[in-house]
Design a protein around this motif. Sequence first.
Motif, PDB file in Angstrom:
ATOM      1  N   GLU A  23       0.803  -1.227   0.000  1.00  0.00           N
ATOM      2  CA  GLU A  23       0.000   0.000   0.000  1.00  0.00           C
ATOM      3  C   GLU A  23       0.836   1.277   0.000  1.00  0.00           C
ATOM      4  N   GLU A  24       2.023   1.239   0.630  1.00  0.00           N
ATOM      5  CA  GLU A  24       2.782   2.479   0.800  1.00  0.00           C
ATOM      6  C   GLU A  24       4.222   2.201   1.198  1.00  0.00           C
ATOM      7  N   THR A  25       5.016   3.282   1.156  1.00  0.00           N
ATOM      8  CA  THR A  25       6.395   3.250   1.652  1.00  0.00           C
ATOM      9  C   THR A  25       6.530   4.347   2.706  1.00  0.00           C
ATOM     10  N   ARG A  26       7.094   4.001   3.856  1.00  0.00           N
ATOM     11  CA  ARG A  26       7.287   4.980   4.920  1.00  0.00           C
ATOM     12  C   ARG A  26       8.772   5.089   5.247  1.00  0.00           C
TER      13      ARG A  26
ATOM     14  N   GLU B  85      12.389  13.443  10.611  1.00  0.00           N
ATOM     15  CA  GLU B  85      11.730  13.480   9.301  1.00  0.00           C
ATOM     16  C   GLU B  85      10.921  12.200   9.123  1.00  0.00           C
ATOM     17  N   TYR B  86       9.658  12.388   8.744  1.00  0.00           N
ATOM     18  CA  TYR B  86       8.751  11.251   8.574  1.00  0.00           C
ATOM     19  C   TYR B  86       8.013  11.423   7.257  1.00  0.00           C
ATOM     20  N   SER B  87       8.130  10.445   6.370  1.00  0.00           N
ATOM     21  CA  SER B  87       7.545  10.541   5.038  1.00  0.00           C
ATOM     22  C   SER B  87       6.645   9.335   4.762  1.00  0.00           C
ATOM     23  N   VAL B  88       5.474   9.621   4.183  1.00  0.00           N
ATOM     24  CA  VAL B  88       4.523   8.568   3.800  1.00  0.00           C
ATOM     25  C   VAL B  88       4.223   8.730   2.309  1.00  0.00           C
ATOM     26  N   GLN B  89       4.480   7.669   1.547  1.00  0.00           N
ATOM     27  CA  GLN B  89       4.258   7.719   0.095  1.00  0.00           C
ATOM     28  C   GLN B  89       3.371   6.547  -0.324  1.00  0.00           C
TER      29      GLN B  89
ATOM     30  N   ARG C  90       3.725  12.690   1.419  1.00  0.00           N
ATOM     31  CA  ARG C  90       3.738  13.726   2.451  1.00  0.00           C
ATOM     32  C   ARG C  90       5.013  13.587   3.272  1.00  0.00           C
ATOM     33  N   ASN C  91       5.690  14.707   3.446  1.00  0.00           N
ATOM     34  CA  ASN C  91       6.910  14.716   4.243  1.00  0.00           C
ATOM     35  C   ASN C  91       6.758  15.715   5.387  1.00  0.00           C
ATOM     36  N   VAL C  92       6.890  15.203   6.607  1.00  0.00           N
ATOM     37  CA  VAL C  92       6.801  16.037   7.804  1.00  0.00           C
ATOM     38  C   VAL C  92       8.180  16.098   8.457  1.00  0.00           C
ATOM     39  N   ARG C  93       8.618  17.300   8.749  1.00  0.00           N
ATOM     40  CA  ARG C  93       9.923  17.485   9.388  1.00  0.00           C
ATOM     41  C   ARG C  93       9.757  18.335  10.643  1.00  0.00           C
ATOM     42  N   ILE C  94      10.268  17.846  11.747  1.00  0.00           N
ATOM     43  CA  ILE C  94      10.255  18.591  13.010  1.00  0.00           C
ATOM     44  C   ILE C  94      11.686  18.885  13.409  1.00  0.00           C
ATOM     45  N   VAL C  95      11.953  20.132  13.731  1.00  0.00           N
ATOM     46  CA  VAL C  95      13.269  20.551  14.229  1.00  0.00           C
ATOM     47  C   VAL C  95      13.054  21.189  15.593  1.00  0.00           C
ATOM     48  N   PHE C  96      13.767  20.705  16.594  1.00  0.00           N
ATOM     49  CA  PHE C  96      13.671  21.337  17.903  1.00  0.00           C
ATOM     50  C   PHE C  96      15.052  21.435  18.545  1.00  0.00           C
ATOM     51  N   ARG C  97      15.157  22.371  19.461  1.00  0.00           N
ATOM     52  CA  ARG C  97      16.409  22.577  20.202  1.00  0.00           C
ATOM     53  C   ARG C  97      16.176  22.277  21.668  1.00  0.00           C
ATOM     54  N   THR C  98      17.110  21.551  22.259  1.00  0.00           N
ATOM     55  CA  THR C  98      17.124  21.369  23.696  1.00  0.00           C
ATOM     56  C   THR C  98      18.533  21.698  24.169  1.00  0.00           C
ATOM     57  N   ALA C  99      18.671  22.841  24.857  1.00  0.00           N
ATOM     58  CA  ALA C  99      19.977  23.348  25.290  1.00  0.00           C
ATOM     59  C   ALA C  99      20.887  23.495  24.064  1.00  0.00           C
ATOM     60  N   ASN C 100      22.017  22.780  24.026  1.00  0.00           N
ATOM     61  CA  ASN C 100      22.960  22.955  22.925  1.00  0.00           C
ATOM     62  C   ASN C 100      22.887  21.836  21.887  1.00  0.00           C
ATOM     63  N   VAL C 101      21.737  21.140  21.814  1.00  0.00           N
ATOM     64  CA  VAL C 101      21.557  20.067  20.830  1.00  0.00           C
ATOM     65  C   VAL C 101      20.368  20.390  19.926  1.00  0.00           C
ATOM     66  N   ILE C 102      20.567  20.223  18.626  1.00  0.00           N
ATOM     67  CA  ILE C 102      19.501  20.380  17.633  1.00  0.00           C
ATOM     68  C   ILE C 102      19.081  18.984  17.178  1.00  0.00           C
ATOM     69  N   VAL C 103      17.777  18.705  17.248  1.00  0.00           N
ATOM     70  CA  VAL C 103      17.240  17.391  16.859  1.00  0.00           C
ATOM     71  C   VAL C 103      16.322  17.567  15.652  1.00  0.00           C
TER      72      VAL C 103
END
Length: 298
Positions: free
Chosen positions: A114-117, A264-268, A248-261
């Motif tokens: 049905e899909e690729t994730r 990326e989650y994609s559903v095709q 659909r491609n969803v990307r979340i970027v967050f910072r916690t102190a001195n680390v960037i996380v």
Amino acid sequence: MQRKAVRRALPGIAMLTALVAGAAGLTGCTSGSGGGGATDAKAGDSSPAPAPAGKYRSLPAPCKAADGKRLKAMLPAAPTLTEDQRTQLYAGSADTSYDADRHVGCRWTAQTHEETRLLAVRFERVVSYDRATMSDDDKAKQVYVRRLTDAHLPFPGPAATPTAATGAAPSGAAPSGAAPAASPPPSGAPAAPPAPTSGTPTPGGTPGGTPGATPAPELGSRVLEGLGSEAFIEDKLSAAGASTVQARNVRIVFRTANVIVTVEYSVQPALPGTIPSSPETQDKARQLAAALVERFND
């Protein structure tokens, strides 16, 4: 008799000479001590202390950052896979890194009929090389703001609402520079459901939907609150076409102190005409991001 007197006086003269020399020595020590005080005063001059180092000195193993239950919910495995293939799927594939204390990442791929994730998690520990002027946390904030700007999202503030952040106009209004929207419905009439950002869904266009069902609303890209120190989410749907599959491609970027996380989650979907749900895809990505924040807080 006189010679004997002179000889007896000599020891007294020698003692007087020694006392004078000792006094001179004491004077020299006092002077030297004063010089040391001047040196100490110089060393104690008020100069700016270096900025503190970042909270995190190392990074977690990215391929083990997400628990197995969450990975299985985000990446359903094909029923035809063997147990070894499933184990390999959820083990992930680590990104090449030449400095595991600064940059690490992991990727997962799950494919069914049905899909690729696709799922990717990346950690970056930011270090300030000039701690006389900037701390590691401030440098990480600078890196985060640059990525926020690259995503064309506004800097969070009192005026930044989810509607403004996505660039979409409120109901009955058109964004600046865009053509006027259709007239709003009469007072008391139900508003039309939000339309997707790109393409027109076909009946049954959402995963698990039924023919003729209303497509899920588009949540869009925006600044997020309550996720790490600061965060934003991007939600992109590929262009529609008669024979084009929309991913659909969803990307979340967050910072916690001195680390960037970055998550990326994609559903095709495998076939055209099916549009991956924006709320569902975003929700799964946000749940993983929240779990990663907790992991850093442990």
